[in-house]
Design a protein around this motif. Structure first.
Motif, PDB file in Angstrom:
ATOM      1  N   UNK A 169       4.232   6.344  -5.311  1.00  0.00           N
ATOM      2  CA  UNK A 169       3.496   6.582  -3.899  1.00  0.00           C
ATOM      3  C   UNK A 169       3.800   7.767  -3.500  1.00  0.00           C
ATOM      4  N   UNK A 170       4.677   8.679  -3.728  1.00  0.00           N
ATOM      5  CA  UNK A 170       4.911  10.139  -3.286  1.00  0.00           C
ATOM      6  C   UNK A 170       3.969  10.910  -4.139  1.00  0.00           C
ATOM      7  N   UNK A 171       3.868  10.362  -5.297  1.00  0.00           N
ATOM      8  CA  UNK A 171       3.123  11.309  -6.321  1.00  0.00           C
ATOM      9  C   UNK A 171       1.684  11.120  -5.929  1.00  0.00           C
ATOM     10  N   UNK A 213       0.746  -1.148  -0.071  1.00  0.00           N
ATOM     11  CA  UNK A 213      -0.004  -0.065  -0.108  1.00  0.00           C
ATOM     12  C   UNK A 213       0.872   1.339   0.263  1.00  0.00           C
ATOM     13  N   UNK A 214       0.345   2.310  -0.669  1.00  0.00           N
ATOM     14  CA  UNK A 214       1.185   3.658  -0.509  1.00  0.00           C
ATOM     15  C   UNK A 214       1.597   4.002   0.737  1.00  0.00           C
ATOM     16  N   UNK A 215       0.497   3.815   1.762  1.00  0.00           N
ATOM     17  CA  UNK A 215       0.711   4.159   3.139  1.00  0.00           C
ATOM     18  C   UNK A 215       2.007   3.389   3.714  1.00  0.00           C
ATOM     19  N   UNK A 228       6.030  15.090   2.875  1.00  0.00           N
ATOM     20  CA  UNK A 228       6.064  13.699   2.599  1.00  0.00           C
ATOM     21  C   UNK A 228       7.345  12.984   2.837  1.00  0.00           C
ATOM     22  N   UNK A 229       7.323  11.992   3.654  1.00  0.00           N
ATOM     23  CA  UNK A 229       8.345  11.298   3.858  1.00  0.00           C
ATOM     24  C   UNK A 229       8.408   9.710   3.838  1.00  0.00           C
TER      25      UNK A 229
END
Length: 200
Positions: free
Chosen positions: A117-119, A22-24, A35-36
């Motif tokens: 994921x960052x985007x 998952x992105x999280x 965002x890190x």
């Protein structure tokens, strides 16, 4: 000033497909709305020992300004031995700079997943500004009820006594003037303890 957000860390195996993560599990929001990702997660997904990832971060050929803006050291307790170690949180730019030299097909897949994921998270944040404001609150609880709430701005900092030395060592945390003021205060307290010990 950068505040460190403690995120729980759950290990998964390297056999897990990066596409199923998952992105999280790759990217999260720090209390100052950046965002890190985490060096321990980079270690896990790229299959590299964490101490090697830390060494890579500490020896990156980048300016001190870039390092201070994109890498944030923090202490954590190892779940198995209870010892305290250092880890880093990093921004998207810091992550990309770090993993440039990681090669191979799996490394390429992981890089792509992280960047996506960052985007994706950035796109979500653009539509939820109110959520970010609620994340910078300090609540006081008594008997299961919130009895006080305080909004935390970028100048507020919360730390335990044990974590404070690690935070002070962060190159981007305090200015020279702030360090000199802190040093003067520490020297005064040490002198006070010495006078008490000597009975003066």
């Amino acid at each position: 000033m950068n505040l460190i957000f403690k995120r729980s860390f759950t290990m998964t195996t390297l056999s897990t497909s990066i596409a199923s993560v998952k992105t999280s599990d790759l990217v999260f929001i720090s209390p100052n709305n950046e965002l890190v990702t985490d060096s321990r997660w980079v270690s896990q997904f790229f299959g590299k020992p964490h101490d090697r990832v830390l060494e890579k971060i500490r020896t990156l050929h980048c300016s001190s300004e870039f390092r201070c803006a994109n890498f944030f050291v923090y202490p954590y307790k190892h779940p198995q031995n209870g010892e305290t170690y250092e880890a880093y949180q990093m921004t998207k730019d810091g992550f990309i700079f770090l993993v440039m030299g990681f090669t191979g097909r799996r490394a390429a897949e992981i890089k792509e997943a992280y960047i996506n994921a960052f985007n994706e998270m950035q796109a979500k944040l653009c539509h939820t500004p109110a959520l970010l404001e609620r994340q910078r609150m300090m609540l006081t609880w008594e008997n299961g009820r919130v009895v006080a709430a305080k909004t935390l701005d970028e100048h507020h900092f919360i730390s335990t006594r044990e974590e404070l030395p690690f935070v002070i060592k962060d190159p981007g945390f305090l200015s020279l003037d702030q360090l000199m003021t802190l040093n003067e205060a520490v020297n005064q307290r040490i002198a006070c303890f010495v006078r008490v010990a000597l009975g003066k």
